[in-house]
Scaffold this motif. Structure first.
Motif, PDB file in Angstrom:
ATOM      1  N   SER A   9    -102.158  25.624   8.492  1.00  0.00           N
ATOM      2  CA  SER A   9    -101.518  24.486   9.145  1.00  0.00           C
ATOM      3  C   SER A   9    -102.279  24.128  10.409  1.00  0.00           C
ATOM      4  O   SER A   9    -102.613  25.003  11.199  1.00  0.00           O
ATOM      5  CB  SER A   9    -100.077  24.840   9.479  1.00  0.00           C
ATOM      6  N   GLY A  10    -102.548  22.868  10.585  1.00  0.00           N
ATOM      7  CA  GLY A  10    -103.385  22.458  11.713  1.00  0.00           C
ATOM      8  C   GLY A  10    -102.594  21.852  12.839  1.00  0.00           C
ATOM      9  O   GLY A  10    -101.370  21.791  12.825  1.00  0.00           O
ATOM     10  N   LEU A  11    -103.334  21.384  13.810  1.00  0.00           N
ATOM     11  CA  LEU A  11    -102.763  20.721  14.957  1.00  0.00           C
ATOM     12  C   LEU A  11    -102.837  19.226  14.655  1.00  0.00           C
ATOM     13  O   LEU A  11    -103.915  18.713  14.383  1.00  0.00           O
ATOM     14  CB  LEU A  11    -103.649  21.081  16.148  1.00  0.00           C
ATOM     15  N   ILE A  12    -101.719  18.556  14.654  1.00  0.00           N
ATOM     16  CA  ILE A  12    -101.753  17.131  14.323  1.00  0.00           C
ATOM     17  C   ILE A  12    -101.499  16.299  15.577  1.00  0.00           C
ATOM     18  O   ILE A  12    -100.408  16.308  16.132  1.00  0.00           O
ATOM     19  CB  ILE A  12    -100.724  16.803  13.216  1.00  0.00           C
ATOM     20  N   LEU A  13    -102.522  15.610  16.019  1.00  0.00           N
ATOM     21  CA  LEU A  13    -102.433  14.849  17.260  1.00  0.00           C
ATOM     22  C   LEU A  13    -102.168  13.386  16.965  1.00  0.00           C
ATOM     23  O   LEU A  13    -102.582  12.873  15.931  1.00  0.00           O
ATOM     24  CB  LEU A  13    -103.757  14.975  18.017  1.00  0.00           C
ATOM     25  N   ASN A  14    -101.500  12.747  17.883  1.00  0.00           N
ATOM     26  CA  ASN A  14    -101.272  11.315  17.734  1.00  0.00           C
ATOM     27  C   ASN A  14    -102.413  10.543  18.366  1.00  0.00           C
ATOM     28  O   ASN A  14    -103.098  11.041  19.251  1.00  0.00           O
ATOM     29  CB  ASN A  14     -99.954  10.910  18.371  1.00  0.00           C
ATOM     30  N   GLU A  15    -102.590   9.320  17.911  1.00  0.00           N
ATOM     31  CA  GLU A  15    -103.621   8.470  18.491  1.00  0.00           C
ATOM     32  C   GLU A  15    -103.236   7.019  18.224  1.00  0.00           C
ATOM     33  O   GLU A  15    -103.014   6.629  17.083  1.00  0.00           O
ATOM     34  CB  GLU A  15    -104.986   8.783  17.870  1.00  0.00           C
ATOM     35  N   PRO A  16    -103.137   6.224  19.279  1.00  0.00           N
ATOM     36  CA  PRO A  16    -102.743   4.817  19.071  1.00  0.00           C
ATOM     37  C   PRO A  16    -103.885   4.000  18.474  1.00  0.00           C
ATOM     38  O   PRO A  16    -104.985   4.506  18.270  1.00  0.00           O
ATOM     39  CB  PRO A  16    -102.427   4.335  20.477  1.00  0.00           C
ATOM     40  N   LEU A  17    -103.614   2.743  18.226  1.00  0.00           N
ATOM     41  CA  LEU A  17    -104.665   1.829  17.776  1.00  0.00           C
ATOM     42  C   LEU A  17    -105.592   1.506  18.941  1.00  0.00           C
ATOM     43  O   LEU A  17    -105.191   1.586  20.103  1.00  0.00           O
ATOM     44  CB  LEU A  17    -104.031   0.540  17.235  1.00  0.00           C
ATOM     45  N   LEU A  18    -106.811   1.130  18.627  1.00  0.00           N
ATOM     46  CA  LEU A  18    -107.820   0.861  19.662  1.00  0.00           C
ATOM     47  C   LEU A  18    -107.305  -0.064  20.762  1.00  0.00           C
ATOM     48  O   LEU A  18    -107.513   0.180  21.938  1.00  0.00           O
ATOM     49  CB  LEU A  18    -109.050   0.210  19.022  1.00  0.00           C
ATOM     50  N   SER A 457     -87.997  24.593  -8.109  1.00  0.00           N
ATOM     51  CA  SER A 457     -87.529  23.768  -6.981  1.00  0.00           C
ATOM     52  C   SER A 457     -88.323  22.475  -6.915  1.00  0.00           C
ATOM     53  O   SER A 457     -89.173  22.291  -6.036  1.00  0.00           O
ATOM     54  CB  SER A 457     -87.633  24.549  -5.667  1.00  0.00           C
ATOM     55  N   PRO A 458     -88.042  21.592  -7.852  1.00  0.00           N
ATOM     56  CA  PRO A 458     -88.830  20.348  -7.942  1.00  0.00           C
ATOM     57  C   PRO A 458     -88.810  19.509  -6.669  1.00  0.00           C
ATOM     58  O   PRO A 458     -89.723  18.723  -6.433  1.00  0.00           O
ATOM     59  CB  PRO A 458     -88.183  19.598  -9.116  1.00  0.00           C
ATOM     60  N   GLU A 459     -87.774  19.695  -5.828  1.00  0.00           N
ATOM     61  CA  GLU A 459     -87.718  18.877  -4.609  1.00  0.00           C
ATOM     62  C   GLU A 459     -88.915  19.147  -3.689  1.00  0.00           C
ATOM     63  O   GLU A 459     -89.333  18.295  -2.920  1.00  0.00           O
ATOM     64  CB  GLU A 459     -86.384  19.079  -3.869  1.00  0.00           C
ATOM     65  N   LEU A 460     -89.486  20.358  -3.802  1.00  0.00           N
ATOM     66  CA  LEU A 460     -90.683  20.656  -3.011  1.00  0.00           C
ATOM     67  C   LEU A 460     -91.816  19.702  -3.367  1.00  0.00           C
ATOM     68  O   LEU A 460     -92.609  19.302  -2.513  1.00  0.00           O
ATOM     69  CB  LEU A 460     -91.151  22.102  -3.254  1.00  0.00           C
ATOM     70  N   LEU A 461     -91.881  19.359  -4.624  1.00  0.00           N
ATOM     71  CA  LEU A 461     -92.929  18.429  -5.072  1.00  0.00           C
ATOM     72  C   LEU A 461     -92.558  16.995  -4.728  1.00  0.00           C
ATOM     73  O   LEU A 461     -93.385  16.190  -4.289  1.00  0.00           O
ATOM     74  CB  LEU A 461     -93.172  18.557  -6.581  1.00  0.00           C
ATOM     75  N   LYS A 462     -91.285  16.703  -4.933  1.00  0.00           N
ATOM     76  CA  LYS A 462     -90.808  15.329  -4.676  1.00  0.00           C
ATOM     77  C   LYS A 462     -90.990  14.941  -3.203  1.00  0.00           C
ATOM     78  O   LYS A 462     -91.213  13.779  -2.883  1.00  0.00           O
ATOM     79  CB  LYS A 462     -89.319  15.222  -5.038  1.00  0.00           C
ATOM     80  N   ASN A 463     -90.823  15.939  -2.330  1.00  0.00           N
ATOM     81  CA  ASN A 463     -90.914  15.670  -0.890  1.00  0.00           C
ATOM     82  C   ASN A 463     -92.339  15.782  -0.348  1.00  0.00           C
ATOM     83  O   ASN A 463     -92.580  15.491   0.811  1.00  0.00           O
ATOM     84  CB  ASN A 463     -90.020  16.636  -0.111  1.00  0.00           C
ATOM     85  N   ALA A 464     -93.206  16.288  -1.173  1.00  0.00           N
ATOM     86  CA  ALA A 464     -94.570  16.515  -0.695  1.00  0.00           C
ATOM     87  C   ALA A 464     -95.305  15.181  -0.516  1.00  0.00           C
ATOM     88  O   ALA A 464     -94.971  14.213  -1.202  1.00  0.00           O
ATOM     89  CB  ALA A 464     -95.319  17.390  -1.693  1.00  0.00           C
ATOM     90  N   PRO A 465     -96.288  15.143   0.376  1.00  0.00           N
ATOM     91  CA  PRO A 465     -96.675  16.238   1.262  1.00  0.00           C
ATOM     92  C   PRO A 465     -95.839  16.248   2.537  1.00  0.00           C
ATOM     93  O   PRO A 465     -95.389  15.191   2.987  1.00  0.00           O
ATOM     94  CB  PRO A 465     -98.129  15.898   1.583  1.00  0.00           C
ATOM     95  N   ILE A 466     -95.661  17.439   3.090  1.00  0.00           N
ATOM     96  CA  ILE A 466     -94.921  17.519   4.353  1.00  0.00           C
ATOM     97  C   ILE A 466     -95.817  18.016   5.479  1.00  0.00           C
ATOM     98  O   ILE A 466     -95.413  18.023   6.617  1.00  0.00           O
ATOM     99  CB  ILE A 466     -93.697  18.462   4.220  1.00  0.00           C
ATOM    100  N   ARG A 467     -97.041  18.444   5.143  1.00  0.00           N
ATOM    101  CA  ARG A 467     -97.889  19.037   6.178  1.00  0.00           C
ATOM    102  C   ARG A 467     -99.091  18.148   6.518  1.00  0.00           C
ATOM    103  O   ARG A 467    -100.065  18.595   7.099  1.00  0.00           O
ATOM    104  CB  ARG A 467     -98.331  20.426   5.736  1.00  0.00           C
ATOM    105  N   SER A 468     -99.009  16.893   6.160  1.00  0.00           N
ATOM    106  CA  SER A 468    -100.087  15.952   6.473  1.00  0.00           C
ATOM    107  C   SER A 468     -99.685  15.095   7.670  1.00  0.00           C
ATOM    108  O   SER A 468     -98.528  15.149   8.112  1.00  0.00           O
ATOM    109  CB  SER A 468    -100.344  15.067   5.246  1.00  0.00           C
ATOM    110  N   LYS A 469    -100.594  14.306   8.144  1.00  0.00           N
ATOM    111  CA  LYS A 469    -100.324  13.440   9.304  1.00  0.00           C
ATOM    112  C   LYS A 469     -99.114  12.537   9.058  1.00  0.00           C
ATOM    113  O   LYS A 469     -98.274  12.347   9.929  1.00  0.00           O
ATOM    114  CB  LYS A 469    -101.575  12.596   9.577  1.00  0.00           C
ATOM    115  N   VAL A 470     -99.063  11.956   7.873  1.00  0.00           N
ATOM    116  CA  VAL A 470     -97.894  11.150   7.514  1.00  0.00           C
ATOM    117  C   VAL A 470     -97.364  11.665   6.182  1.00  0.00           C
ATOM    118  O   VAL A 470     -98.075  12.337   5.440  1.00  0.00           O
ATOM    119  CB  VAL A 470     -98.235   9.646   7.371  1.00  0.00           C
TER     120      VAL A 470
END
Lengths: 486, 443
Positions: A9-18, A457-470
């Motif tokens: 699991s990484g560090l997910i930083l926010n960044e606005p538009l230019l 537990s199909p909901e794990l797939l249905k809800n994926a991805p949960i560990r990405s930026k969005v």
């Protein structure tokens, strides 16, 4: 179960538009002093200049560095995107493309001052000819689809020269969408050729459809099911008999380097995807490069300029009356050609053949180890990719999309999904030759874990991805009310 | 081979799982009649170090613009590129990803391209810009095909001052589609002849380059008015994007589609490619645009995110009915351009364009003062045509041997302009460079 091990699991930083950053008056560019007088631009023609945000260099650097961390590339991990050949992109190739002599060369310099570039292009053409047994090559097309268009324009010109206007093109059901779309630019109506229960084209199906109004056939071999079109020689013979030509889509060339030469089995014209087979970076969607090789009868129609060698001098030649003309402003994506040339010299002929051997080995290994878990569309020896489907998971209400998204949580780029169209819910896996056995095993085991999750537990797939930026994005809303700029 | 990780042990284990004895056996899936029997006559593998030396030697034969003073533009421009730009571009998360089919792990590319699209719309004053095309010539060809589809007319008018290679490419593209191309001549002011357009009927579109091939700024609004009166579309093209730092935008002059080269935006010349095709239009034509478009949306948690959108135009969905066959575009070059535009900023962009203008005007003035003929009096941006004295060829060669490339001879493209040269000056050439050129030319 959590399912994630340490370090995943990484560090997910926010960044606005230019333009949500910066302040007027900043600049991230070292503007040179002006050593001549200021001259006002004609007022009637002058505008206000672009409304860009003003940013400092560090703001720009942080912006793009943060953005990059939300992306997954081949350097991040295994990227088994079927038919895209996401192999490792060697770093030494970047060095070569960045050499001042290449990167800083103006395309219209006098020929005497560009001999190195011309020699490189000439030699690369020879390599590609040798790999495929074809007679001549153009390096000009910018990408695979552009290569297809080049090839089809040559087919069109060939028929026209013989006084024929043909209106149809045979395109197998397994073809990439670019095939029919490229044909359409020359007015060819695609005539679909079905796929047999063996996953390949039948000779009879081609014979029934081929006639003298048909320009030819577009064949991807191995096809997008990862299967070799075994009837290719007979198919070529039928097409030729009716005066047609055979177009070879080189998207899957990575399977057969050193094993099959397309020119020897009846292919008249084919393109290469240098960004696939020859390891140049895909760049988040290009730039690619799509050289085209032809046999003798099509050589007069190649685009100009062509690179020629006279004794020890290299020249760009445009005097070919039957040429289809120019395909790009200059000579193609030269920077990509440099990388592919560097790759071929790094690998050598033997190395290229070994690359194909390992690519095929890896795909068959994955196929074998996963075929009890996922439904295998066509159970036979595959080439460099294998195609599964979600048929076994359907009863749990889980789809290919869910499986793909769950793979993201486990740190893999998903395979190509829902293509080829002939397999319902396709999962098209192309591991390439550059993955280690450990990573391939990890990928296989992860897919097995996901298959178990699908059941338990199909909901794990249905809800994926949960560990990405969005999380999953609303693509319907994006298309209904398009917002394409800010 | 360092890119092939398998050990003999790995291969053995894998083969035993598959149930064959050798890797070669897997290729039995290919009929013997299709297998090649000839060995591949390709060079043996080179070590990294031998390869580097080989490539260094090839590159050393080239006249790079770090050593040479190159007074040529004509579709490829020498501009300074900040070190930060190639550095950022080499982030392998950008470079080694593919088309963002999985948006959740491609937000870097997607936001980057969305920003690129936005900067391009602002640069050109247009409403919509695509995620990129291959180059200006291919983009212009697609723009004309868009107009033919939209208007259902099969004739287009193209200025003779569109880049000669652009015109060649669009002849290649449009020929088989049965589209007639009428070339509009240029007048003594170095601008496209508007009257020639007014004399035409049934035209789908007119394409005018500005600044044109002679560097002259065209009155795009006049062409917009003329073509709109004929119910056709106005297409503007360009090869020097830096010009928009000073010029009125195409969007403010009634242009419907813009197709141009973006190489100037921080992309190395690289002997002509990869460059960048910029393609922009009005909102009314959005669904006719070829290639990828990135749009905003939200995720399940309502967070802002970006996706590829309006895919119903594209080949992977629509196949032969798609607006184009394009799949891979020049995505990384688009990121490159966005990084460059962000580095310059609005103020920097304008200033850079002004410096280019100042320099080119200086050279023009000095040449005129030295008695060189400047045939077109109209305002130009960083490029202009000059007629050098008889026998200039030997001077050209002499300059070349002292590492100066004194412009592009125009006779090859416009036979009536034998002895005329197209000269380009950007911020990278100094007053000293220009003074030297003037001295040599007029000696």
């Amino acid at each position: 179960m959590s399912g994630y091990s340490q370090g995943e699991s990484g560090l997910i930083l926010n960044e606005p538009l230019l333009w949500e950053k910066g302040k007027k008056g900043r600049c991230g560019f070292s503007l040179p002093a002006c050593d001549v007088d200021e001259v006002c631009f004609d007022e009637a023609l002058a505008g206000d200049g672009p409304d860009f945000p003003d940013l400092s260099e560090v703001e720009v650097v942080r912006h793009y560095t943060r953005l990059s961390t939300w992306n997954f590339g081949v350097d991040t991990g295994m990227y088994p995107l079927g038919s895209c050949t996401m192999k490792y992109n060697p770093k030494v190739n970047e060095r070569q493309a960045g050499l001042t002599g290449f990167a800083d060369a103006h395309p219209l310099l006098p020929e005497a001052r560009t001999q190195g570039a011309l020699k490189l292009m000439y030699d690369l053409e020879q390599f590609l000819k040798e790999l495929t047994g074809m007679a001549a090559v153009t390096l000009q097309p910018a990408a695979g689809a552009h290569g297809e268009l080049t090839g089809i324009l040559m087919m069109y010109a060939y028929h026209k020269k013989r006084g024929e206007i043909r209106t149809k093109m045979l395109v197998p059901d397994t073809a990439h969408g670019t095939n029919p779309a490229s044909g359409a630019l020359c007015g060819y109506t695609p005539v679909p050729v079905p796929v047999s229960e063996e996953g390949i084209m039948r000779v009879e199906d081609v014979r029934e459809r081929m006639d003298e109004e048909t320009a030819g056939i577009m064949v991807t071999n191995p096809n997008t099911l990862g299967l070799f079109e075994k009837n290719i020689r007979d198919i070529c013979a039928i097409v030729h008999e009716k005066g047609g030509l055979v177009y070879g889509d080189g998207a899957n060339l990575n399977a057969v380097m050193g094993y099959v030469k397309m020119g020897e089995i009846g292919v008249d014209v084919m393109h290469f995807n240098l960004h696939k087979t020859f390891s140049t970076p895909h760049g988040g969607g290009g730039p690619g490069s799509g050289p085209v090789a032809v046999n003798d009868i099509l050589a007069p129609f190649l685009p100009v300029p062509r690179v020629e060698k006279e004794r020890d001098r290299y020249r760009l030649v445009t005097t070919y009356p039957d040429s289809i003309g120019r395909m790009m402003t200059f000579y193609g994506h030269f920077g990509i050609l440099v990388r592919a040339y560097s790759y071929i010299l790094s690998m050598g002929g033997e190395g290229l053949k070994e690359a194909s051997a390992h690519a095929v080995l890896n795909a068959n290994y994955i196929k074998e180890r996963l075929k009890d878990t996922f439904h295998l569309a066509y159970d036979q020896t595959c080439m460099h990719e294998c195609v599964f489907s979600d048929a076994n998971q359907e009863e749990f209400g889980v789809t290919t999309l869910d499986i793909a998204k769950r793979l993201i949580d486990y740190g893999f780029h998903p395979p190509t999904i829902y293509f080829p169209l002939v397999v319902h819910g396709a999962l098209m896996i192309e591991p390439t030759e550059t993955e280690t056995k450990e990573d391939i095993d990890h990928f296989i085991n992860t897919l097995k874990v996901i298959a178990r999750e699908a059941k338990e537990s199909p909901e794990l797939l249905k809800n994926a991805p949960i560990r990405s930026k969005v999380r999953r994005l609303d693509e319907t809303a994006a298309a209904r009310k398009p917002c394409l700029s800010g | 081979m360092r890119y092939l990780p398998h050990t003999q042990e790995d291969i053995k284990e894998m083969l035993s799982v598959i149930g064959v004895d050798t890797v070669e056996a897997l290729f039995d899936a290919i009929p013997a009649s299709c297998r090649t029997t000839k060995p591949m006559n390709l060079p043996a593998a080179m070590s990294e170090w031998d390869l580097n030396a080989h490539m260094d030697a090839l590159a050393a034969t080239m006249a790079s613009s770090r050593e040479y003073r190159v007074f040529i533009g004509a579709g490829s421009y020498n501009h300074y590129i900040p070190s930060s730009v190639p550095y950022l571009l080499s982030r392998s998360e950008f470079a080694t990803a593919y088309t963002p089919y999985q948006p959740e792990i491609s937000q870097g590319t997607l936001q980057g391209i969305y920003e690129f699209q936005t900067l391009v719309t602002r640069l050109l004053g247009m409403e919509v810009a695509t995620a990129s095309h291959y180059d200006g010539a291919t983009g212009l060809s697609e723009a004309l095909l868009m107009a033919v589809r939209k208007t259902k007319k099969k004739k287009v008018a193209v200025s003779a001052l569109c880049h000669p290679f652009h015109r060649e490419v669009l002849r290649t593209y449009l020929g088989p589609a049965g589209v007639e191309i009428v070339e509009l001549p240029y007048g003594q002011d170095g601008r496209t002849d508007l009257a020639a357009l007014e004399a035409l009927d049934d035209v789908a579109a007119v394409a005018v380059q500005s600044p044109n091939f002679f560097g002259v700024v065209e009155h795009l609004n006049e062409f917009s008015d003329a073509i709109h009166a004929k119910k056709g579309l106005m297409i503007a093209s360009f090869t020097e994007a830096i010009a928009w730092g000073l010029l009125k935008t195409p969007g403010s002059q009634g242009v419907d589609i813009v197709a141009g080269d973006g190489q100037s935006l921080g992309i190395p010349k690289a002997f002509g490619g990869p460059g960048l095709g910029l393609l922009a239009s009005t909102k009314a034509l959005m669904r006719q645009l070829p290639g990828r478009l990135v749009g905003t949306t939200t995720d399940l948690d309502g967070k802002r995110g970006f996706v590829l959108t309006l895919a119903a135009r594209e080949q992977h969905i629509r196949r032969e009915k798609a607006t184009s066959n394009i799949c891979s575009n020049n995505g990384l070059c688009a990121m490159n351009a966005a990084m460059y535009m962000a580095s310059l900023g609005g103020s920097g962009f304008k200033r850079l364009a002004q410096i280019n203008h100042n320099k080119a005007e200086y050279l023009k003035r000095q040449l005129m003062a030295a008695g060189v003929e400047i045939p077109f009096a109209s305002p130009t941006f960083n490029e202009f045509v000059a007629k050098f004295p008889q026998g200039f060829e030997s001077t050209y060669d002499r300059l070349l041997s002292s590492m100066v490339v004194a412009g592009l001879p125009l006779g090859r493209f416009y036979p009536e302009l034998e002895g005329y040269y197209l000269l380009c000056v950007t911020e990278t050439l100094s007053k000293t460079d220009m003074d030297q050129l003037v001295k040599e030319v007029t000696e």
